[in-house]
Structures are given as C-alpha cells and as structure tokens.
Design a protein around this motif. Structure first.
Motif, PDB file in Angstrom:
ATOM      1  N   MET A   1     -11.335  44.710  -9.049  1.00 23.11           N
ATOM      2  CA  MET A   1     -11.421  43.487  -8.732  1.00 23.11           C
ATOM      3  C   MET A   1     -12.448  42.613  -9.367  1.00 23.11           C
ATOM      4  SD  MET A   1     -10.521  42.975  -4.629  1.00 23.11           S
ATOM      5  CE  MET A   1      -9.658  44.091  -3.799  1.00 23.11           C
ATOM      6  N   ASP A   2     -13.442  43.151  -9.959  1.00 20.46           N
ATOM      7  CA  ASP A   2     -14.333  42.407 -10.476  1.00 20.46           C
ATOM      8  C   ASP A   2     -14.578  42.632 -12.190  1.00 20.46           C
ATOM      9  OD1 ASP A   2     -15.011  45.540 -10.760  1.00 20.46           O
ATOM     10  OD2 ASP A   2     -17.192  45.133 -10.601  1.00 20.46           O
ATOM     11  N   ARG A   3     -13.347  43.382 -12.480  1.00 18.13           N
ATOM     12  CA  ARG A   3     -13.109  43.355 -14.120  1.00 18.13           C
ATOM     13  C   ARG A   3     -11.768  42.852 -14.390  1.00 18.13           C
ATOM     14  NH1 ARG A   3     -15.532  48.295 -17.282  1.00 18.13           N
ATOM     15  NH2 ARG A   3     -15.123  46.832 -18.722  1.00 18.13           N
ATOM     16  N   ASN A   4     -11.835  41.661 -15.073  1.00 21.24           N
ATOM     17  CA  ASN A   4     -10.244  41.013 -15.314  1.00 21.24           C
ATOM     18  C   ASN A   4     -10.339  40.769 -16.814  1.00 21.24           C
ATOM     19  OD1 ASN A   4      -9.460  40.884 -12.615  1.00 21.24           O
ATOM     20  ND2 ASN A   4     -10.663  39.065 -12.237  1.00 21.24           N
ATOM     21  N   GLU A   5     -11.144  41.332 -17.700  1.00 21.02           N
ATOM     22  CA  GLU A   5     -10.977  41.141 -18.983  1.00 21.02           C
ATOM     23  C   GLU A   5      -9.685  42.018 -19.457  1.00 21.02           C
ATOM     24  OE1 GLU A   5     -13.950  44.787 -18.970  1.00 21.02           O
ATOM     25  OE2 GLU A   5     -13.082  42.966 -17.590  1.00 21.02           O
ATOM     26  N   GLU A   6      -9.171  41.252 -20.833  1.00 23.61           N
ATOM     27  CA  GLU A   6      -7.887  41.602 -21.221  1.00 23.61           C
ATOM     28  C   GLU A   6      -7.653  43.069 -21.443  1.00 23.61           C
ATOM     29  OE1 GLU A   6      -4.268  40.433 -24.052  1.00 23.61           O
ATOM     30  OE2 GLU A   6      -5.775  38.984 -23.943  1.00 23.61           O
ATOM     31  N   ILE A   7      -8.816  43.375 -22.373  1.00 24.12           N
ATOM     32  CA  ILE A   7      -9.081  44.803 -22.954  1.00 24.12           C
ATOM     33  C   ILE A   7     -10.255  45.256 -22.340  1.00 24.12           C
ATOM     34  CG2 ILE A   7      -9.250  46.082 -25.156  1.00 24.12           C
ATOM     35  CD1 ILE A   7      -6.597  44.775 -24.811  1.00 24.12           C
ATOM     36  N   LYS A   8     -10.182  46.509 -21.633  1.00 23.33           N
ATOM     37  CA  LYS A   8     -11.289  47.073 -20.997  1.00 23.33           C
ATOM     38  C   LYS A   8     -11.848  48.056 -21.888  1.00 23.33           C
ATOM     39  CE  LYS A   8     -11.660  48.014 -16.854  1.00 23.33           C
ATOM     40  NZ  LYS A   8     -11.469  48.617 -15.425  1.00 23.33           N
ATOM     41  N   LYS A   9     -13.288  48.090 -22.058  1.00 25.18           N
ATOM     42  CA  LYS A   9     -13.907  48.934 -23.052  1.00 25.18           C
ATOM     43  C   LYS A   9     -14.934  49.574 -22.171  1.00 25.18           C
ATOM     44  CE  LYS A   9     -17.206  48.339 -27.010  1.00 25.18           C
ATOM     45  NZ  LYS A   9     -17.686  47.471 -27.970  1.00 25.18           N
ATOM     46  N   HIS A  10     -15.257  50.844 -22.765  1.00 27.66           N
ATOM     47  CA  HIS A  10     -16.164  51.677 -22.231  1.00 27.66           C
ATOM     48  C   HIS A  10     -16.662  52.809 -23.236  1.00 27.66           C
ATOM     49  CE1 HIS A  10     -18.110  54.189 -19.298  1.00 27.66           C
ATOM     50  NE2 HIS A  10     -17.484  55.515 -19.786  1.00 27.66           N
ATOM     51  N   PHE A  11     -18.175  52.910 -23.415  1.00 30.51           N
ATOM     52  CA  PHE A  11     -18.959  53.542 -24.181  1.00 30.51           C
ATOM     53  C   PHE A  11     -19.030  55.016 -23.177  1.00 30.51           C
ATOM     54  CE2 PHE A  11     -22.409  55.806 -25.933  1.00 30.51           C
ATOM     55  CZ  PHE A  11     -22.193  55.800 -27.059  1.00 30.51           C
ATOM     56  N   SER A  12     -18.465  56.042 -24.072  1.00 32.68           N
ATOM     57  CA  SER A  12     -18.567  57.408 -23.540  1.00 32.68           C
ATOM     58  C   SER A  12     -19.407  58.338 -24.268  1.00 32.68           C
ATOM     59  CB  SER A  12     -17.223  57.975 -23.153  1.00 32.68           C
ATOM     60  OG  SER A  12     -17.355  59.165 -22.468  1.00 32.68           O
ATOM     61  N   LEU A  13     -20.372  59.331 -23.774  1.00 34.02           N
ATOM     62  CA  LEU A  13     -20.899  60.363 -24.604  1.00 34.02           C
ATOM     63  C   LEU A  13     -20.202  61.536 -24.969  1.00 34.02           C
ATOM     64  CD1 LEU A  13     -24.363  60.159 -22.477  1.00 34.02           C
ATOM     65  CD2 LEU A  13     -23.924  59.320 -24.938  1.00 34.02           C
ATOM     66  N   TRP A  14     -19.230  61.864 -24.106  1.00 38.57           N
ATOM     67  CA  TRP A  14     -18.225  62.971 -24.165  1.00 38.57           C
ATOM     68  C   TRP A  14     -17.048  62.556 -24.356  1.00 38.57           C
ATOM     69  CZ3 TRP A  14     -21.501  67.093 -24.624  1.00 38.57           C
ATOM     70  CH2 TRP A  14     -22.920  66.913 -23.915  1.00 38.57           C
ATOM     71  N   ASP A  15     -16.114  63.533 -24.847  1.00 38.91           N
ATOM     72  CA  ASP A  15     -14.794  63.084 -25.190  1.00 38.91           C
ATOM     73  C   ASP A  15     -13.861  63.625 -24.101  1.00 38.91           C
ATOM     74  OD1 ASP A  15     -12.374  62.510 -26.141  1.00 38.91           O
ATOM     75  OD2 ASP A  15     -12.491  63.902 -28.162  1.00 38.91           O
ATOM     76  N   TRP A  16     -13.715  62.593 -22.964  1.00 41.00           N
ATOM     77  CA  TRP A  16     -13.136  63.211 -21.833  1.00 41.00           C
ATOM     78  C   TRP A  16     -11.638  63.037 -21.961  1.00 41.00           C
ATOM     79  CZ3 TRP A  16     -16.044  65.421 -18.837  1.00 41.00           C
ATOM     80  CH2 TRP A  16     -17.092  65.386 -18.570  1.00 41.00           C
ATOM     81  N   LYS A  17     -11.121  62.154 -22.797  1.00 39.58           N
ATOM     82  CA  LYS A  17      -9.823  62.030 -23.291  1.00 39.58           C
ATOM     83  C   LYS A  17      -9.354  63.310 -23.716  1.00 39.58           C
ATOM     84  CE  LYS A  17      -6.162  59.771 -26.215  1.00 39.58           C
ATOM     85  NZ  LYS A  17      -6.001  58.922 -27.230  1.00 39.58           N
ATOM     86  N   ASP A  18      -9.906  63.936 -24.645  1.00 36.33           N
ATOM     87  CA  ASP A  18      -9.488  65.167 -25.051  1.00 36.33           C
ATOM     88  C   ASP A  18      -9.535  66.254 -24.119  1.00 36.33           C
ATOM     89  OD1 ASP A  18      -9.086  67.351 -27.395  1.00 36.33           O
ATOM     90  OD2 ASP A  18     -11.112  67.949 -26.798  1.00 36.33           O
ATOM     91  N   TYR A  19     -10.520  66.204 -23.053  1.00 31.59           N
ATOM     92  CA  TYR A  19     -10.941  67.278 -22.269  1.00 31.59           C
ATOM     93  C   TYR A  19      -9.738  67.354 -21.066  1.00 31.59           C
ATOM     94  CZ  TYR A  19     -13.780  70.674 -19.464  1.00 31.59           C
ATOM     95  OH  TYR A  19     -13.982  71.571 -18.723  1.00 31.59           O
TER      96      TYR A  19
END
Length: 687
Positions: free
Chosen positions: A585-603
């Motif tokens: 509820m507290d994040r209504n931006e159109e594009i959500k962005k997140h900095f990650s140290l590790w490649d969780w998408k690949d994992y």
C-alpha cells in the motif's frame, strides 16, 4: 377472468454494487408462458431479490394466488420468513418451494440436523409451505400452473410433494432447447426493478448435468447425470445479449466448462469477439472440467486474450488417495497435473487450485503432506482452502455415509466471502460444516485450518514464498518444516505483526468452530467480508519497511532454531528482495525499482540449489507496479479480491527486468486491464 397473480423470490446477497438476476425464476416463467393460456391468464410480478427489502416486499403483496420461491443455502431463512408472513396475511395463497435447498428426503434423521425438534414431516415443520418441487422445475411448474386454472388436482404431476402425497421424479429435460432463454425473452429484465448504482450479474447455462459423483457436491441435484447441451445458435445470441446489455460479470453454471472442448472453444471465440467489439461482457467465471487436461489451455488462452478470464481453476480438493476414494473424486494424475501447470505457466495463464479441508478420510498428516506437494509443484502457487460443507441433498448428508465415516458437523452462519456488509437484511443464513470424522478431531481440524491459513497468506500470497523457497532449494528443507518454525514463532512472539495476526486467526477459528460464523470485517480495509488469509495479507502489506523488519526478526529466530548460519548479507538481501516482489500500500510508483547484491532472479527462475550458484549482481531490478491506487479500499480490491486469482498482488522473479528501458519496450497491459475491469464492474463488483 381475473388474472392469476404470481409472486416470486430468489433472494441473494450483494457483492459491492452487483447482484444476480433471478435467473432460475425467469427460466421457469419463460418456459411456462409458452402455453397461451398461461400467457393470457397469469400475471407475473417482479421477483424479490434484495435481502434488505423483506418487509417492503411483504407489504407489496396484494391478493396473491401463488408465491413461488427459489431456495438456496444462502437464502433459506429469509425465504421461509417471506413465505410465513405472506401466508399469515393471505392464507389462500399457494406457497411453492423449489431449488437445490429443498430436501429430496425428509424423514427420520434426513436431512441431518435440519431443524431442532423436527416432527419428521416437512409440512408440519413448515406449515406455510403447500408444495415442494424437486430437481428441474420447468416441466413441473408449468403443469402446476395449468392445473391451477383447471381442476387444481396436482396429484398426477411428477416431481412434486405435498402434505398428502409425493409423486415420482419428473423426467429430465433431454432437449434443453424446449426451454426459452431467460435473457433473449428479456424475462430477467421483466422480473427485476431498476435500482440506481446496482449492476446485475448473469448466471449462464450452456449445458446441464454432471457425470461425476463427488460425495460433497450437490450440483443442483444433477450429479451422476447425463450432460445435456443447449443449441449453439441460442448460446451465441445470449452472448450477444450479455454484450448489448453491458453485463459486467457472467457466472457460468456448467458443472464442467471445457468438457466439450471444440464446442466450448466456439463459445470462447464468440465471447472474445463480442468483448473486443463492444467491451462486454466484463468477465466470466467458469467452473472448469473436473479432470482438467492440456486441451483447455487454448480455450483458457482465448478467454484470457480478450480480458474475459481471471484464472483457470485446477481443483484437486484433496491429494490423499484414501480420501479421494471415499469422496468418489478422480483427479488428474499428479505428474500430468504438474505438466499442465507448467503449460499454463509457459502461456502466462494464471491458475489456482482448491483444497477442501475436513473431508472424510483426511488426516492432519495427509493434509499437510498435500499442502507440501502443492508448494513443490506450483511454481507460482495460488491456493484456496475451504471448509467442508454438508449440503442438504449431497451424498455426504446420507445417514449411512455419515455413520460409516463418523462425520460430525455443526450448524454455522453461512460464509459468503467478499459479500458486502450492507443490505444484508436481518435474517441469518446457515450452513452445515464438518468438524470431525473417524480420521481427525476438532483439534486436528483447527491445525489444518492454521496451516491452510499459513499456506495461503504467507506462501501462496507471497510474504515468505521465496524465503521458504531459498531454504527448500539450498538446504533441501521441506516447506512444511519451514512453516512449522514460523507457526512456533507466531505463538511465541505475540508482539510481532505475525504474532498479532496469529492471535486474530485463533480467535477467528475458535469462534467459527463453535458455531459463531466466519465473517471477518476490517473497517480499515473495505466494506466487505474478507477471507481471513486475504485480510492478514493486506494488513501485513500496509507498510513494506515494517514488514522487512519483522521478517528479519523472524529469520534470526529461524536460523537459530534450525542451527543454520546463512551469511547475514545474503539473508538480508533475500528478505529485501522478497518484500520488493510484493505489491504494498505504501508504494504506488508506476515502475518499482530495487537494488540487489545477489542475482535472485537467476537463482529462483532456474531452480539453482547451492550457494556456489548464487551470483553477485550489484544492480537493480525493475517491474511494473500492478496496483497504483491511492484509495485504500480500491487498492484492497485490486490487490487481494480481484488480483488474487490473477496474481496481481506480487511479481515473480522470472518477470523482472534489469533495465527500465527494456521494461518500457516490453510493457504489457496489466495495469490498464485492472483499471478497465474495475471501472466496468464497479469498485466492488467481482464475485
């Protein structure tokens, strides 16, 4: 000759701004009016459907000849109150009850627990009712009307029951095209009154009957019957009617939509064509074929492409072989089930499964094992869990069946999730739910409910999904082992948001299983009754920063309990990644962005299973925020009610972008679709 005045009722609950047409009553009248004598000599008044207008309806009745009532589990009490008041005021009015909640048998202990101090005679227990119509009503009601203006001798009509006799069953309508359409005749509009701000939902039959015989089910008393179909030209015209009349929601009443693959594909294409040309119907909700196969994938895709479909149900009800045998349920083989899930995933078709909790034969262990299997199988798990209801004419309500499996049930206020808190009327409706069998007791049932809540709110809806998946992949830890520790944490950390939600859940269960009902209303969320797991999820997602802190506290507890020493930077990064994937509820931006140290998408996308496979990323992930809404109530609807089956409450790692430019180039229409659906259907318009 004075016209015969027929009043009727088919009470329902509102879902936000929406309520169902009185389809059953309209179908009966449309069929009866084919007889010119009935057309000329009968006057059909508008049907009573709004629960908050009972006294207004009673006052409206003047010199009635017949009151015809369509009875369901969700309107039995208010229908009886209407009949009682009308009979008191107009004792000569003939009151007729029909519908799925009219008991086929009423003697001895049948139906089980139907009413206290029963006389074992329906007409003594309900003296204001003159006649019962059993099963399909078109033939029987038409013949009753014909006899009403003749000699009023109904004893030769099949399918009915009075205090003096019960006639043989009426034959099924084998040629359904004998029955005129309640829509194409505009009978549904003739029977409803225009109400500002109210949308009407259409119930739609393309066939009748069900070849299966699940013991918990009573599909209009049509289980284990030959499936009969309507002619396609008529169905095409009805689809055009839905579009022309701007119907926001079509409830498909077939027991097994998709069972006739080629035929149903033609219907899907017609629905798609009308939707693309006229913008309606808004959405349809089919009950998919009991044994789903990959043949329904293109059918679902056709509906999905036109924004007609939310998701496909791959219902299993139970994964325990003994239980399935007892309830006479045949599921698709589990390996094939997994293949089908993958096919849906490849086509980006959202799907979900359903589990019934409290079925005979189930144990706490087999139930938890079934949940574990679903977590392992579903790459994007959407799971719905329901109490086991005992319907009046279902095989599960047979005394021999009840005795064999020692089924214990309680009378409970009916649970109608997502129904509006407004316009409910003062009469409580009831249902029977199972609270014990010879394989589990009430304590074990509550444990099932607890783990069903955990599975839905925290795994299926994503709060801890990828954290539990990390331990499953990296440490070969069973999901249930992970959630066992989570339950322990909830019990011992009452100050945490998870502990507070657990306390709400325990009180909710205790109230529900003591007969207090399952309504859960939170004024801070929306003016509807929420499923408890959705309310839990919504409260947890009010503040993403707070949620991050709370998960970190739990993970410290978890690591200590399991004697693990996952690297702190890895764990914190994982938790931040998990929270980022959730709509909040507290994040209504159109594009959500997140900095990650590790490649969780690949994992996670590639199911890697050891630390060495976890690569340094040190970059940002992006995805389109599916819910951009400042209004809390609208946000809750779009995220949890409308969005749950469609997966709009979270993003999955495989759909993340490494560049906002790439996202913009490949951007789909999810956000536009949600806004359009909400606009078409009303703020609280789904079912």
């Amino acid at each position: 000759m004075k016209k015969v005045k027929v009043y009727s009722s088919q009470f329902n609950y509102q879902y936000g701004t929406s309520i169902h047409f009185p389809y059953s009553i309209a179908s009966l009248f449309a069929y009866a009016k084919q007889n010119k004598e009935i057309e000329d000599n009968f006057q059909f008044e508008t049907t009573f459907i709004f629960r908050n207008k009972l006294q207004e309806y009673v006052d409206r009745v003047e010199n009635p000849d017949i009151l015809l009532c369509s009875c369901y589990v969700w309107n039995w009490e208010i229908t009886n109150e209407l009949a009682k008041k009308v009979k008191e005021k107009w004792p000569d009015c003939m009151v007729i009850f029909g519908g799925p909640n009219v008991p086929l048998r009423y003697e001895g202990d049948v139906p089980i627990g139907w009413m206290d101090d029963s006389t074992d005679s329906f007409f003594k227990d309900y003296p204001y009712v003159d006649m019962l119509v059993h099963q399909e009503g078109e033939y029987t009601v038409k013949q009753v009307f014909e006899k009403f203006i003749d000699d009023k001798d109904y004893s030769g009509i099949n399918g009915l029951e009075t205090t003096d006799y019960k006639t043989p069953p009426q034959m099924r309508i084998m040629n359904l095209d004998e029955v005129p359409s309640a829509y194409l005749t505009n009978m549904v509009w003739d029977l409803v009154e225009p109400v500002d701000g109210v949308d009407y939902i259409a119930a739609w039959e393309t066939n009748r009957g069900c070849p299966f015989q699940c013991t918990f089910c009573d599909w209009g008393s049509a289980t284990k019957t030959k499936v009969r179909k309507w002619e396609m030209d008529r169905l095409f015209e009805e689809i055009e009617w839905f579009a022309d009349n701007k119907i926001p929601y079509v409830d498909v009443c077939d027991a097994n939509f998709g069972i006739f693959v080629e035929r149903d594909m033609e219907l899907a294409k017609k629905l798609k064509s009308e939707k693309e040309e006229k913008g309606f119907p808004g959405k349809i909700r089919p009950a998919w074929a009991k044994i789903s196969s990959d043949k329904i994938v293109p059918l679902a895709k056709e509906l999905l492409d036109a924004d007609l479909l939310r998701a496909v149900t791959l219902a299993v009800q139970s994964l325990d072989p003994d239980t399935l045998n007892i309830i006479k349920r045949k599921n698709i083989k589990f390996d094939k089930f997994g293949e089908l899930v993958q096919k849906f995933r490849k086509e980006k078709i959202e799907n979900y499964t359903e589990i019934i909790m409290g079925l005979p034969g189930e144990t706490l262990q087999s139930y938890k094992h079934g949940l574990e299997q679903l977590m392992e199988l579903f790459p994007r798990p959407v799971v719905y869990v329901y109490n086991c209801g005992v319907f009046v004419n279902a095989p599960m309500n047979d005394p021999h069946y009840i005795k064999e499996y020692d089924i214990k049930s309680i009378r409970s206020p009916i649970y109608l999730w997502h129904s509006s808190i407004h316009n409910r009327g003062e009469y409580q409706e009831w249902e029977d739910i199972v609270v014990g069998t010879n394989t589990f007791d009430l304590y074990e049932l509550k444990q099932m409910y607890l783990y069903g809540w955990v599975t839905q709110a925290f795994h299926s809806m994503g709060i801890l999904e990828y954290i539990s998946k990390f331990y499953n992949q990296t440490y070969d830890m069973k999901y249930m082992d992970f959630y066992d520790v989570f339950v322990d944490y909830c019990k011992t950390h009452s100050e945490s948001i998870f502990g507070k939600e657990y306390k709400i859940l325990v009180d909710y269960m205790d109230n529900g299983y003591s007969g207090g009902g399952w309504d859960h209303y939170d004024a801070d969320l929306a003016s509807i009754l929420w499923p408890i797991e959705e309310a839990t999820w919504l409260r947890c997602l009010k503040d993403s920063k707070k949620l991050n802190i709370e998960i970190n506290k739990f993970m410290k507890f978890f690591e200590k309990k399991k004697k693990l020493s996952t690297e702190t930077t890895v764990l914190k990064d994982l938790i931040s990644f998990q929270v980022f994937l959730l709509m909040s509820m507290d994040r209504n931006e159109e594009i959500k962005k997140h900095f990650s140290l590790w490649d969780w998408k690949d994992y996670f996308s590639n199911d890697l299973n050891k630390y060495g496979d976890l690569k340094i990323y040190k970059n940002s992930y992006y995805y389109e925020n599916k819910i951009q809404e400042e209004d809390t109530e609208k946000w809750c609807f779009q995220a949890a009610w409308i969005g749950r089956s469609q997966g709009n409450y979270k993003c999955h790692p495989e759909f993340l972008y490494s560049s906002s430019d790439t996202l913009e180039e490949d951007k789909d229409l999810v956000l536009e679709s949600i806004k359009k659906m909400t606009k078409n259907m009303g703020i609280s318009s789904g079912v």
